[in-house]
Write an enzyme that holds these catalytic residues in place. Structure first.
Site, mmCIF file in Angstrom:
data_model
loop_
_atom_site.group_PDB
_atom_site.id
_atom_site.type_symbol
_atom_site.label_atom_id
_atom_site.label_comp_id
_atom_site.label_asym_id
_atom_site.label_seq_id
_atom_site.Cartn_x
_atom_site.Cartn_y
_atom_site.Cartn_z
ATOM 1 C CG ASN A 388 -1.964 1.113 0.949
ATOM 2 O OD1 ASN A 388 -1.936 1.768 0.525
ATOM 3 N ND2 ASN A 388 -3.130 0.640 1.863
ATOM 4 C CG ASP A 389 1.797 3.302 3.433
ATOM 5 O OD1 ASP A 389 0.789 3.375 3.224
ATOM 6 O OD2 ASP A 389 2.177 3.007 4.939
ATOM 7 C CB VAL A 390 6.165 0.350 -0.711
ATOM 8 C CG1 VAL A 390 6.570 0.238 0.653
ATOM 9 C CG2 VAL A 390 5.355 -0.687 -1.232
#
Ligand code: NAP
Length: 467
Positions: A388-390
């Site tokens: 998600n964040d990456v």
């Protein structure tokens, strides 16, 4: 054996151990040579122990045997924990390392105080060793507890917390200076011990559970520095060398992790990150397009180049073996499949590498972030598995985002992106991901292991049940 021969053997074993530790670190940095690295570390440590046991100062081996038996009894079960528990296991090892350094320092202080052998230099080295050792001990226990969720993982903060912490550290440091000037002020030694133990607890309280992997590598460097001080106390150059290697590698790893998350050291240590981010701006209703496993199977079959981006969700779902099945099916069809590895994907350094290696994905298929980003515009399908964040493009342009500036894998630049996750819930940083609403993104909602199993089944011609 004459004392001269014993001395030569000890010296040789120490030089051998120091060299092997350096090679071990070098080899551990690449998956292809990591096993050799572990072996070199084990042989190096054996050489160091043998050399030390030959020391003429040792008059009885009884307590060494008892300590070794106890260490083995605790160490063997600890080595058998599942991969997901490795961060807390590592924290426990640091706790024991810190405790050992603290106890050796305490023993040496009381012994030399009695024998009137304390010099300002020796006392300073002991104070540094004890301070770092005991704070590593309680700090690492707290980190392990947060990761195991036996203590609350959320950041525990109160007003003036940083002042209280710095005051404690300051009083401990001043007591240390007074001790160095007058080593016989032994009550101050007690003050240093108590404040170090307390400081370890207070340091970790305000840090969220998700930041623990970074904190553990910082504690690792404290344990290393404590060993350096112990090396000076015991006049043992191998301890100084090994401690310096340990301390600097822990420090470098923390820096790499902070940089990959675009966070500063101070932000990790004092930022109370990991709390749910407050929503900013008006809420805009956006919709994401969805796909079925059969749709994804069709898209993959028609692709020439596929990139898989694994993330924390793959670890949670333990989906690495299903990933391997999909990889096998695609490569059998002559499709080029690569894995994009982000330095902080998952929750510990190398998390994705270890999981993919467990599923026997060839090392050559794993590509680092900067290299894969060059290829992504020419990639037909990017399969985001629980990341998600990456892969959040906000990191590139949204200055108000907590992850602004963090380097990401440019999944949005591929021709088509498929994201597998269970819901629209955010990841570690607690923020929405605009990738999921992009025109060229399709969401496949469900557990990563189950969904990849369906895709693999569809690829083998078994149908997915998605239609
Ligand atoms: P992430 O941003 O934490 O997102 C993981 C996603 O996986 C979640 O959005 C979740 O969505 C999904 N998920 C969870 N269980 C799943 C399941 N069973 N099946 C499918 N999906 C599942 O993960 P990431 O992209 O790997 O990023 C890592 C984050 O951790 C970064 O922010 C990094 O800075 C931080 N961090 C990393 C380290 C490190 O050393 N690697 C250390 C400290 C912090 P659903 O709930 O909707 O399924």
């Amino acid at each position: 054996m004459s004392p001269a021969i014993i001395d030569s053997i000890t010296k040789f074993s120490y030089v051998l151990a120091a060299a092997l530790f350096i090679f071990s670190l070098r080899w551990l940095s690449r998956p292809q040579t990591a096993r050799r690295g572990v072996l070199a570390g084990v042989v190096g440590m054996t050489a160091a122990i043998v050399g030390t046991l030959l020391h003429p100062e040792i008059t009885t081996y009884l307590w060494i045997v008892v300590a070794a038996a106890l260490g083995t009894a605790v160490g063997i079960p600890l080595s058998r924990v599942p991969l997901t528990a490795v961060p807390q296991r590592t924290a426990l090892s640091h706790a024991f390392g810190g405790l050992a350094a603290g106890l050796v320092g305490t023993a040496k202080y009381s012994l030399w105080l009695e024998q009137d052998l304390l010099t300002p230099f020796k006392t300073s080295a002991i104070v540094i060793e004890v301070l770092l050792g005991y704070l590593t001990f309680t700090g690492s226990l707290m980190a392990a507890g947060k990761l195991q969720e036996v203590i609350p993982t959320r950041p525990i903060t109160f007003r003036g917390q940083n002042y209280v912490n710095f005051a404690m550290l300051g009083i401990a440091a001043l007591s240390g200076v007074a001790l160095a000037i007058n080593p016989s002020l032994w009550p101050l030694f007690g003050v240093v011990i108590v404040l170090s133990l307390l400081f370890g607890v207070m340091l970790i309280l305000p840090i969220g559970g998700a930041d623990m992997p970074t904190v553990i590598s910082i504690l690792n460097s404290y344990a290393g520095l404590s060993a350096v001080a112990m090396g000076f106390v015991l006049d043992n150059m191998l301890l100084v060398t090994a401690g310096a290697l340990d301390g600097s590698s822990g420090f470098i790893l923390s820096l790499i992790m902070c940089r990959a998350m675009n966070r500063s050291f101070t932000n990790v240590l004092f930022g109370a990150f990991g709390q749910v981010a407050a929503a900013t701006g008006p809420v805009v209703q956006k919709t994401a397009k969805t796909a079925t496993p059969q749709d994804v199977c069709d898209m993959l079959e028609n692709a020439a180049r596929v990139v898989v981006v694994p993330g924390y969700g793959m670890a949670v779902a333990q989906a690495q073996h299903r990933v391997r099945e999909v990889y096998d099916q695609l490569t059998k069809r002559g499709i080029d499949v690569k894995f994009a590895i982000h330095p902080v994907a998952g929750r510990m350094p190398g998390h994705m590498n270890v999981l993919l290696a467990e599923a026997d994905i060839p090392y050559e298929a794993l590509v680092e972030m900067d290299d894969i980003n060059r290829d992504l515009p020419q990639t037909d399908v990017v399969l985001v598995v629980g990341a998600n964040d990456v892969v959040n493009p906000a990191a590139r342009h949204d200055k108000s985002s907590p992850i602004y500036g963090m380097p990401i894998i440019d999944a949005d630049k591929a021709k088509l992106c498929v994201a597998i996750k269970r819901s629209m819930n955010p990841g570690f940083a607690g923020i929405e991901n605009e990738l999921y609403f992009a025109d060229n993104t399709l969401m496949l909602f469900g557990d990563a292991k189950a969904m990849l199993g369906e895709i693999a089944k569809a690829l083998t011609g078994g149908g997915s049940g998605g239609h």
